[in-house]
Scaffold this motif. Structure first.
Motif, PDB file in Angstrom:
ATOM      1  N   ASP A  28      32.926  19.683  23.369  1.00  0.00           N
ATOM      2  CA  ASP A  28      31.864  18.737  24.050  1.00  0.00           C
ATOM      3  C   ASP A  28      32.112  18.343  25.396  1.00  0.00           C
ATOM      4  OD1 ASP A  28      31.046  18.514  21.446  1.00  0.00           O
ATOM      5  OD2 ASP A  28      31.862  16.702  20.817  1.00  0.00           O
ATOM      6  N   GLU A  29      32.998  18.986  26.101  1.00  0.00           N
ATOM      7  CA  GLU A  29      33.402  18.657  27.516  1.00  0.00           C
ATOM      8  C   GLU A  29      32.782  19.634  28.585  1.00  0.00           C
ATOM      9  OE1 GLU A  29      36.868  16.697  29.975  1.00  0.00           O
ATOM     10  OE2 GLU A  29      37.146  17.539  28.140  1.00  0.00           O
ATOM     11  N   LYS A  30      32.248  19.415  29.342  1.00  0.00           N
ATOM     12  CA  LYS A  30      31.702  20.289  30.446  1.00  0.00           C
ATOM     13  C   LYS A  30      32.375  19.986  31.697  1.00  0.00           C
ATOM     14  CE  LYS A  30      27.513  22.447  32.633  1.00  0.00           C
ATOM     15  NZ  LYS A  30      25.938  22.488  32.633  1.00  0.00           N
ATOM     16  N   LYS A  31      33.143  21.005  32.238  1.00  0.00           N
ATOM     17  CA  LYS A  31      34.044  21.076  33.467  1.00  0.00           C
ATOM     18  C   LYS A  31      33.499  22.151  34.514  1.00  0.00           C
ATOM     19  CE  LYS A  31      38.167  18.795  31.953  1.00  0.00           C
ATOM     20  NZ  LYS A  31      39.738  18.931  32.019  1.00  0.00           N
ATOM     21  N   ASP A  32      33.952  21.847  35.702  1.00  0.00           N
ATOM     22  CA  ASP A  32      33.906  22.712  36.837  1.00  0.00           C
ATOM     23  C   ASP A  32      35.318  23.445  36.972  1.00  0.00           C
ATOM     24  OD1 ASP A  32      31.270  22.059  37.499  1.00  0.00           O
ATOM     25  OD2 ASP A  32      31.687  20.679  38.877  1.00  0.00           O
ATOM     26  N   TYR A  33      34.855  24.974  37.183  1.00  0.00           N
ATOM     27  CA  TYR A  33      36.380  25.685  37.236  1.00  0.00           C
ATOM     28  C   TYR A  33      36.381  26.531  38.446  1.00  0.00           C
ATOM     29  CZ  TYR A  33      37.323  24.312  32.410  1.00  0.00           C
ATOM     30  OH  TYR A  33      37.776  23.664  31.134  1.00  0.00           O
ATOM     31  N   TYR A  34      37.440  26.752  39.025  1.00  0.00           N
ATOM     32  CA  TYR A  34      37.500  27.710  40.042  1.00  0.00           C
ATOM     33  C   TYR A  34      37.637  29.101  39.108  1.00  0.00           C
ATOM     34  CZ  TYR A  34      38.752  24.867  44.226  1.00  0.00           C
ATOM     35  OH  TYR A  34      38.850  24.096  45.343  1.00  0.00           O
ATOM     36  N   LEU A  35      36.783  30.030  39.425  1.00  0.00           N
ATOM     37  CA  LEU A  35      37.076  31.498  38.964  1.00  0.00           C
ATOM     38  C   LEU A  35      37.814  32.245  39.950  1.00  0.00           C
ATOM     39  CD1 LEU A  35      36.682  33.678  37.142  1.00  0.00           C
ATOM     40  CD2 LEU A  35      34.363  34.044  38.005  1.00  0.00           C
ATOM     41  N   LEU A  36      39.205  32.397  39.500  1.00  0.00           N
ATOM     42  CA  LEU A  36      39.991  33.542  40.619  1.00  0.00           C
ATOM     43  C   LEU A  36      40.029  34.871  39.868  1.00  0.00           C
ATOM     44  CD1 LEU A  36      43.159  30.921  40.819  1.00  0.00           C
ATOM     45  CD2 LEU A  36      40.995  31.184  42.200  1.00  0.00           C
ATOM     46  N   ILE A  37      39.870  35.512  40.700  1.00  0.00           N
ATOM     47  CA  ILE A  37      39.980  37.193  40.329  1.00  0.00           C
ATOM     48  C   ILE A  37      41.130  37.714  40.974  1.00  0.00           C
ATOM     49  CG2 ILE A  37      38.842  39.272  40.504  1.00  0.00           C
ATOM     50  CD1 ILE A  37      37.117  37.295  38.457  1.00  0.00           C
ATOM     51  N   PRO A  38      42.238  38.178  40.416  1.00  0.00           N
ATOM     52  CA  PRO A  38      43.327  38.549  41.037  1.00  0.00           C
ATOM     53  C   PRO A  38      42.976  39.931  41.837  1.00  0.00           C
ATOM     54  CG  PRO A  38      43.885  37.932  38.578  1.00  0.00           C
ATOM     55  CD  PRO A  38      42.264  37.964  39.137  1.00  0.00           C
ATOM     56  N   VAL A  39      43.646  40.042  43.014  1.00  0.00           N
ATOM     57  CA  VAL A  39      43.325  41.130  43.913  1.00  0.00           C
ATOM     58  C   VAL A  39      43.590  42.521  43.525  1.00  0.00           C
ATOM     59  CG1 VAL A  39      43.615  42.026  46.154  1.00  0.00           C
ATOM     60  CG2 VAL A  39      43.234  39.744  46.052  1.00  0.00           C
ATOM     61  N   HIS A  40      44.748  42.479  42.853  1.00  0.00           N
ATOM     62  CA  HIS A  40      45.443  43.807  42.521  1.00  0.00           C
ATOM     63  C   HIS A  40      45.222  44.169  40.777  1.00  0.00           C
ATOM     64  CE1 HIS A  40      47.649  43.311  46.046  1.00  0.00           C
ATOM     65  NE2 HIS A  40      47.115  44.591  46.250  1.00  0.00           N
ATOM     66  N   SER A  41      44.338  43.331  40.167  1.00  0.00           N
ATOM     67  CA  SER A  41      43.893  43.507  38.903  1.00  0.00           C
ATOM     68  C   SER A  41      42.536  42.795  38.538  1.00  0.00           C
ATOM     69  CB  SER A  41      44.929  42.999  37.738  1.00  0.00           C
ATOM     70  OG  SER A  41      45.289  41.706  37.865  1.00  0.00           O
ATOM     71  N   PRO A  42      41.344  43.189  39.419  1.00  0.00           N
ATOM     72  CA  PRO A  42      40.126  42.662  39.183  1.00  0.00           C
ATOM     73  C   PRO A  42      39.453  42.654  37.899  1.00  0.00           C
ATOM     74  CG  PRO A  42      40.112  44.736  40.362  1.00  0.00           C
ATOM     75  CD  PRO A  42      41.354  44.438  40.134  1.00  0.00           C
ATOM     76  N   GLU A  43      40.149  43.190  36.863  1.00  0.00           N
ATOM     77  CA  GLU A  43      39.513  43.209  35.652  1.00  0.00           C
ATOM     78  C   GLU A  43      39.848  41.888  34.893  1.00  0.00           C
ATOM     79  OE1 GLU A  43      43.684  44.868  35.374  1.00  0.00           O
ATOM     80  OE2 GLU A  43      41.702  45.383  36.596  1.00  0.00           O
ATOM     81  N   SER A  44      40.834  41.081  35.386  1.00  0.00           N
ATOM     82  CA  SER A  44      41.278  39.796  34.950  1.00  0.00           C
ATOM     83  C   SER A  44      40.776  38.570  35.488  1.00  0.00           C
ATOM     84  CB  SER A  44      42.664  39.692  35.191  1.00  0.00           C
ATOM     85  OG  SER A  44      43.469  40.784  34.576  1.00  0.00           O
TER      86      SER A  44
END
Length: 169
Positions: A28-44
């Motif tokens: 029931d909770e809506k939050k803001d998140y940083y979306l971090l993309i690892p430089v050497h594994s961008p599929e994560s």
């Protein structure tokens, strides 16, 4: 503090680019998140709550080239000690990897490498948890050092070895 597009070091994930700030709903909770993309594994992807100070404390600006070289130069001056008790050692290695302090990670790698050499000489192997910590420490360290030094992650070990050799020559 951090902006979209910034490179950051996030312990456990290595160097990441902040892709966006996004709202996600969990339960029931809506939050803001940083979306971090690892430089050497961008599929994560790593979602980091923007209001979680404990998790945000694990995110920092990546080390500069001068900082990395200073850490490498400090290696001979450091004398970390092996922790004989496996439980305490595992706890300490986990803490080091979680906190992401690169000088402690360098010490961890050095300790495990030395222990591995001694065990091999006696015909034995590292404990599995030590082997995992070693691989993770190498990955995280090489990830950040390669960025600062503008080299590939696989070249970091050789770079450190060459720099240490030049210091003693």
């Amino acid at each position: 503090m951090f902006q979209i597009g910034d490179l950051v070091f996030y312990s456990g994930s290595g160097v990441c680019r902040i892709d966006s700030v996004t709202s996600r709903e969990f339960g029931d909770e809506k939050k803001d998140y940083y979306l971090l993309i690892p430089v050497h594994s961008p599929e994560s992807a790593v979602y980091l709550p923007v209001d979680n100070e404990k998790l945000l404390s694990r995110m920092r600006s990546p080390l500069s080239c001068d900082e990395v070289k200073g850490l490498i130069r400090s290696i001979p001056d450091r004398s970390p000690q092996w922790i004989a008790d496996e439980g305490r050692r595992k706890t300490e290695f986990t803490r080091i990897l979680r906190e992401g302090n690169q000088s402690e990670i360098l010490d961890l790698i050095r300790l495990i490498y030395q222990q591995q050499k001694e065990l091999r000489a006696a015909g034995r192997k590292l404990h599995q948890c030590d082997e995992r910590a070693f691989r993770e420490a190498q990955r995280v360290l090489c990830d950040e050092f390669s960025l600062a030094l503008s080299i590939e992650p696989g070249e970091v070990e050789g770079y450190i070895g060459d720099m240490l050799h030049d210091m003693t020559a």
